[in-house]
Design a protein around this motif. Structure first.
Motif, PDB file in Angstrom:
ATOM      1  N   GLN A 196      -5.703 -13.715   9.969  1.00 51.64           N
ATOM      2  CA  GLN A 196      -5.328 -14.794   9.057  1.00 51.64           C
ATOM      3  C   GLN A 196      -5.705 -14.406   7.637  1.00 51.64           C
ATOM      4  N   SER A 197      -4.796 -14.673   6.689  1.00 51.23           N
ATOM      5  CA  SER A 197      -5.058 -14.325   5.295  1.00 51.23           C
ATOM      6  C   SER A 197      -6.332 -15.011   4.810  1.00 51.23           C
ATOM      7  N   SER A 198      -7.091 -14.305   3.994  1.00 47.18           N
ATOM      8  CA  SER A 198      -8.331 -14.854   3.454  1.00 47.18           C
ATOM      9  C   SER A 198      -8.022 -16.058   2.566  1.00 47.18           C
ATOM     10  N   PRO A 199      -8.935 -17.036   2.522  1.00 42.10           N
ATOM     11  CA  PRO A 199      -8.692 -18.235   1.715  1.00 42.10           C
ATOM     12  C   PRO A 199      -8.436 -17.909   0.251  1.00 42.10           C
ATOM     13  N   ALA A 200      -7.398 -18.514  -0.311  1.00 44.01           N
ATOM     14  CA  ALA A 200      -7.040 -18.273  -1.705  1.00 44.01           C
ATOM     15  C   ALA A 200      -7.910 -19.115  -2.630  1.00 44.01           C
ATOM     16  N   THR A 201      -8.188 -18.573  -3.808  1.00 47.20           N
ATOM     17  CA  THR A 201      -8.979 -19.279  -4.813  1.00 47.20           C
ATOM     18  C   THR A 201      -8.154 -19.600  -6.051  1.00 47.20           C
ATOM     19  N   ALA A 202      -6.833 -19.355  -5.972  1.00 45.62           N
ATOM     20  CA  ALA A 202      -5.933 -19.624  -7.089  1.00 45.62           C
ATOM     21  C   ALA A 202      -4.569 -19.962  -6.504  1.00 45.62           C
ATOM     22  N   PRO A 203      -3.670 -20.540  -7.304  1.00 45.18           N
ATOM     23  CA  PRO A 203      -2.326 -20.853  -6.803  1.00 45.18           C
ATOM     24  C   PRO A 203      -1.606 -19.619  -6.282  1.00 45.18           C
ATOM     25  N   ALA A 204      -0.712 -19.810  -5.327  1.00 45.11           N
ATOM     26  CA  ALA A 204      -0.040 -18.699  -4.664  1.00 45.11           C
ATOM     27  C   ALA A 204       0.744 -17.823  -5.630  1.00 45.11           C
ATOM     28  N   ASP A 205       1.342 -18.418  -6.676  1.00 42.45           N
ATOM     29  CA  ASP A 205       2.135 -17.601  -7.589  1.00 42.45           C
ATOM     30  C   ASP A 205       1.274 -16.855  -8.603  1.00 42.45           C
ATOM     31  N   ALA A 206      -0.048 -17.024  -8.556  1.00 42.89           N
ATOM     32  CA  ALA A 206      -0.949 -16.343  -9.484  1.00 42.89           C
ATOM     33  C   ALA A 206      -1.830 -15.310  -8.791  1.00 42.89           C
ATOM     34  N   ILE A 207      -1.516 -14.980  -7.527  1.00 42.00           N
ATOM     35  CA  ILE A 207      -2.279 -13.976  -6.789  1.00 42.00           C
ATOM     36  C   ILE A 207      -1.309 -13.052  -6.053  1.00 42.00           C
ATOM     37  N   PRO A 208      -1.730 -11.815  -5.763  1.00 40.48           N
ATOM     38  CA  PRO A 208      -0.876 -10.933  -4.959  1.00 40.48           C
ATOM     39  C   PRO A 208      -0.723 -11.474  -3.542  1.00 40.48           C
ATOM     40  N   SER A 209       0.445 -11.238  -2.968  1.00 38.17           N
ATOM     41  CA  SER A 209       0.684 -11.661  -1.588  1.00 38.17           C
ATOM     42  C   SER A 209       0.368 -10.548  -0.595  1.00 38.17           C
ATOM     43  N   GLY A 210       0.475  -9.298  -1.032  1.00 35.16           N
ATOM     44  CA  GLY A 210       0.224  -8.192  -0.127  1.00 35.16           C
ATOM     45  C   GLY A 210       0.294  -6.868  -0.862  1.00 35.16           C
ATOM     46  N   LEU A 211       0.292  -5.799  -0.082  1.00 35.65           N
ATOM     47  CA  LEU A 211       0.357  -4.448  -0.655  1.00 35.65           C
ATOM     48  C   LEU A 211       1.795  -3.957  -0.621  1.00 35.65           C
ATOM     49  N   ASP A 212       2.278  -3.467  -1.770  1.00 35.21           N
ATOM     50  CA  ASP A 212       3.610  -2.878  -1.802  1.00 35.21           C
ATOM     51  C   ASP A 212       3.550  -1.417  -1.375  1.00 35.21           C
ATOM     52  N   HIS A 213       2.652  -0.632  -1.989  1.00 36.72           N
ATOM     53  CA  HIS A 213       2.535   0.759  -1.552  1.00 36.72           C
ATOM     54  C   HIS A 213       1.184   1.357  -1.905  1.00 36.72           C
ATOM     55  N   VAL A 214       0.834   2.386  -1.138  1.00 34.85           N
ATOM     56  CA  VAL A 214      -0.351   3.201  -1.391  1.00 34.85           C
ATOM     57  C   VAL A 214       0.141   4.588  -1.769  1.00 34.85           C
ATOM     58  N   VAL A 215      -0.523   5.213  -2.731  1.00 36.10           N
ATOM     59  CA  VAL A 215      -0.082   6.501  -3.254  1.00 36.10           C
ATOM     60  C   VAL A 215      -0.990   7.616  -2.742  1.00 36.10           C
ATOM     61  N   VAL A 216      -0.368   8.700  -2.311  1.00 35.40           N
ATOM     62  CA  VAL A 216      -1.071   9.928  -1.964  1.00 35.40           C
ATOM     63  C   VAL A 216      -0.578  11.027  -2.902  1.00 35.40           C
ATOM     64  N   HIS A 217      -1.481  11.680  -3.617  1.00 38.12           N
ATOM     65  CA  HIS A 217      -1.119  12.790  -4.490  1.00 38.12           C
ATOM     66  C   HIS A 217      -1.222  14.098  -3.708  1.00 38.12           C
ATOM     67  N   SER A 218      -0.163  14.888  -3.771  1.00 38.26           N
ATOM     68  CA  SER A 218      -0.143  16.124  -2.999  1.00 38.26           C
ATOM     69  C   SER A 218       0.301  17.298  -3.861  1.00 38.26           C
ATOM     70  N   PRO A 219      -0.445  18.416  -3.826  1.00 39.95           N
ATOM     71  CA  PRO A 219       0.006  19.631  -4.502  1.00 39.95           C
ATOM     72  C   PRO A 219       1.014  20.414  -3.667  1.00 39.95           C
ATOM     73  N   ASN A 220       1.291  19.943  -2.444  1.00 40.45           N
ATOM     74  CA  ASN A 220       2.195  20.636  -1.537  1.00 40.45           C
ATOM     75  C   ASN A 220       3.083  19.604  -0.841  1.00 40.45           C
ATOM     76  N   PRO A 221       4.181  19.208  -1.485  1.00 43.65           N
ATOM     77  CA  PRO A 221       4.988  18.111  -0.947  1.00 43.65           C
ATOM     78  C   PRO A 221       5.625  18.412   0.400  1.00 43.65           C
ATOM     79  N   ASP A 222       6.007  19.654   0.659  1.00 45.85           N
ATOM     80  CA  ASP A 222       6.603  19.965   1.958  1.00 45.85           C
ATOM     81  C   ASP A 222       5.563  19.869   3.073  1.00 45.85           C
ATOM     82  N   ARG A 223       4.315  20.216   2.776  1.00 47.33           N
ATOM     83  CA  ARG A 223       3.243  20.020   3.754  1.00 47.33           C
ATOM     84  C   ARG A 223       3.050  18.530   4.021  1.00 47.33           C
ATOM     85  N   ALA A 224       3.070  17.726   2.957  1.00 44.28           N
ATOM     86  CA  ALA A 224       2.948  16.277   3.129  1.00 44.28           C
ATOM     87  C   ALA A 224       4.109  15.716   3.934  1.00 44.28           C
TER      88      ALA A 224
END
Length: 273
Positions: free
Chosen positions: A133-161
């Motif tokens: 269950q989502s953690s209790p909000a402390t601000a209105p829904a339109d003033a807080i993030p709803s979730g994660l869009d993306h996580v970034v991985v930096h790679s010096p070798n894209p074909d390996r990734a």
């Protein structure tokens, strides 16, 4: 096999200070859990992912991992955890694909970083459609993030990734593009309703150096409302600007993110090109 991002973990030096910052950043109340394996944790659950804040507080493998992360690069992203329905079957499949690993005390499975280009990757058992269950909000829904869009991985070798995240982990590659104007090659892997983005700097060339976790992009309906709330709370935030994806707006959070580059954006899950 993998059907969603389950959580991301941030290694911190001071758990209470980190909790205060992320409760303010995400507009939700954290839940603390009992220490295990030499580390104390606090969790913030959002609609599609959980954020784990973890600090070393004793002796044990988790505490040692946090200390190594802090000694090597300070606070920041420690690991990314993926959800699987059958942990035994998934871990066996990865081992057949050349990714070694071991069970953890918290009923998860940890891949050996030598087989994931240095990134700590964990599998956790979770049925499809099942979420805390989502953690209790402390601000209105339109003033807080709803979730994660993306996580970034930096790679010096894209074909390996590409081999690790596509062929071995089996994530769904939706887009692979190189943009000379941005100086980057980006690969976007769909994972549930979030994305794992692999970023490679074109000017740096290709090497066998390790990959490393980059930043987090949080999703919201009204970036201007979130930006105004954070500015009022004393965060150093950029102005809201147009995103690279047509029709989106973004802004950055420059401080109180515990070493995690942080982007706030209005976006929907990545569609197939």
């Amino acid at each position: 096999m993998i059907h969603a991002l389950d959580h991301v973990a941030v290694a911190v030096a001071d758990l209470e200070a980190a909790v205060a910052d992320y409760e303010a950043l995400l507009g939700r109340t954290a839940q603390r859990t009992e220490p295990i394996d030499g580390a104390s944790r606090a969790w913030i659950h959002l609609d599609n992912i959980s954020l784990e804040l973890i600090a070393a507080t004793g002796e044990g493998p988790a505490g040692e991992r946090v200390r190594r992360r802090l000694d090597a690069g300070g606070e920041g992203l420690l690991l990314v955890a993926f959800a699987v329905e059958d942990l035994t079957a998934a871990s066996r499949l990865l081992e057949r694909r050349g990714v070694r690993g071991h069970p953890r005390a918290d009923e998860a499975w940890s891949a050996h970083p030598d087989d994931t280009a240095g990134v700590q990757i964990v599998l956790v058992p979770r049925a499809r459609g099942q979420r805390p269950q989502s953690s209790p909000a402390t601000a209105p829904a339109d003033a807080i993030p709803s979730g994660l869009d993306h996580v970034v991985v930096h790679s010096p070798n894209p074909d390996r990734a590409l081999a690790i995240y596509g062929a071995k982990l089996g994530l769904d590659l939706r887009l692979d593009r190189a943009n000379e104007a941005w100086g980057a090659r980006q690969m976007f892997f769909r994972c549930g309703d979030s994305v794992v983005e692999i970023g490679h700097g074109l000017k740096q060339g290709v090497s066998d150096a390790p990959d490393h976790l980059g930043g987090l992009a949080w999703r919201m309906s009204k970036p201007a409302a979130v930006q105004a709330r954070l500015a009022e709370a004393g965060f150093n935030v950029s102005e809201v600007r147009k995103g690279r994806k047509p029709g989106t707006e973004v802004f950055t959070v420059r401080d109180r993110n515990r070493g995690v580059p942080t982007l706030m954006l209005s976006a929907t899950p990545l569609e197939a090109p």
